[in-house]
Design an enzyme around this catalytic site. Structure first.
Site, short mmCIF file in Angstrom:
data_model
loop_
_atom_site.label_atom_id
_atom_site.label_comp_id
_atom_site.label_asym_id
_atom_site.label_seq_id
_atom_site.Cartn_x
_atom_site.Cartn_y
_atom_site.Cartn_z
N ARG A 104 0.85 -1.19 0.00
CA ARG A 104 0.00 0.00 0.00
C ARG A 104 0.88 1.23 0.00
O ARG A 104 1.72 1.40 0.87
CB ARG A 104 -0.88 0.01 1.26
N THR A 108 -1.07 7.43 -0.75
CA THR A 108 -2.39 7.32 -1.39
C THR A 108 -3.22 6.17 -0.81
O THR A 108 -4.43 6.11 -1.06
CB THR A 108 -2.23 7.04 -2.90
N ASP A 200 -0.35 -4.77 12.78
CA ASP A 200 0.17 -5.06 11.44
C ASP A 200 0.54 -6.54 11.36
O ASP A 200 1.47 -7.01 12.03
CB ASP A 200 1.40 -4.18 11.16
N ASP A 203 4.22 -7.34 10.22
CA ASP A 203 5.20 -7.03 11.27
C ASP A 203 5.14 -8.05 12.40
O ASP A 203 6.17 -8.48 12.92
CB ASP A 203 4.96 -5.63 11.83
N1 URA Z 1 -3.00 -4.59 7.42
C1 URA Z 1 -2.63 -5.06 8.63
O1 URA Z 1 -1.66 -5.79 8.77
N2 URA Z 1 -3.38 -4.72 9.70
C2 URA Z 1 -4.46 -3.93 9.61
O2 URA Z 1 -5.12 -3.66 10.62
C3 URA Z 1 -4.82 -3.44 8.33
C4 URA Z 1 -4.07 -3.79 7.26
#
Ligand code: URA
Length: 209
Positions: A104, A108, A200, A203
């Site tokens: 992503r 944007t 995330d 992560d």
């Molecule tokens: N991607 C993620 O890893 N966590 C989110 O909450 C949204 C997108």
């Protein structure tokens, strides 16, 4: 219209709670995601067609069932999708695995495709697109569009957690795609994180920040 299936099996829900918990470390997080992916694969494949074959048991000749129909292809969206592949492969070891790399754009929030490598016969396969977090729906939407452009006809989407916003995008843009979720959460926050979510996923799987 594609259906949304929230897989509310108690084992999936229990493990998902520990996955969400911020005190769960990388090793345990990865193991739990692997286990939930396996349990979800069990539910997602519930309606695969069977056909009859004849075998010899040690006792007699018998008619018995085997999977019929299309072969499976798994399409994890890089990078977090990788965390669910092995769990699914434990139940469907003959599946082929294609990869779609999307990120992503932080400005944007739009997906950018930087890598794609697919099995040569995707048009003949039942594809399971794997993306743990269906947030804005941008990445999954783009990945599914890419697959369709290359001939894919049968696609299911598998996510640990979704936001209603992401589900709506896939339902609108890809009404032929069934969506399988561990949980449907409340909403997105201002940074497009799922609330309450798990943070995330990439992560937490790979120990990055
Ligand atoms: N991607 C993620 O890893 N966590 C989110 O909450 C949204 C997108």
């Amino acid at each position: 219209m594609g259906h949304v299936h929230v897989l509310d099996h108690p084992l999936i829900q229990h493990k998902l709670t520990h996955i969400r918990d911020k005190s769960t470390g990388t090793k345990e997080f990865r193991e739990l995601v692997d286990e939930v992916a396996m349990l979800m694969a069990f539910e997602i494949t519930r309606n695969l067609p069977l056909q009859e074959t004849t075998i010899e048991t040690p006792v007699m000749e018998a008619k018995a069932k085997v999977l019929a129909g299309k072969k499976i292809g798994l399409i994890p969206i890089l990078r977090a999708g990788l965390g669910m592949v092995d769990g699914v492969l434990k139940l469907i070891p003959a599946a082929k695995v294609g990869h779609v790399g999307l990120y992503r754009d932080p400005e944007t929030l739009k997906p950018v495709e930087y890598y794609i490598k697919l099995p040569s016969d995707i048009e003949e396969r039942e594809l399971i697109v794997i993306d743990p977090m269906l947030a804005t729906g941008g990445s999954a939407n783009d990945a599914i569009a890419s697959l369709k452009k290359r001939g894919a006809k049968n696609i299911r989407l598998m996510c640990l957690i979704a936001a209603p916003e992401g589900v709506d995008v896939i339902k609108k843009e890809h009404p032929d795609v069934d969506i399988y979720l561990g949980a449907l959460d409340e909403k997105l926050d201002d940074h497009a994180y799922i609330v309450p979510g798990l943070g995330d996923a990439g992560d937490r799987l790979f120990g990055t920040k």
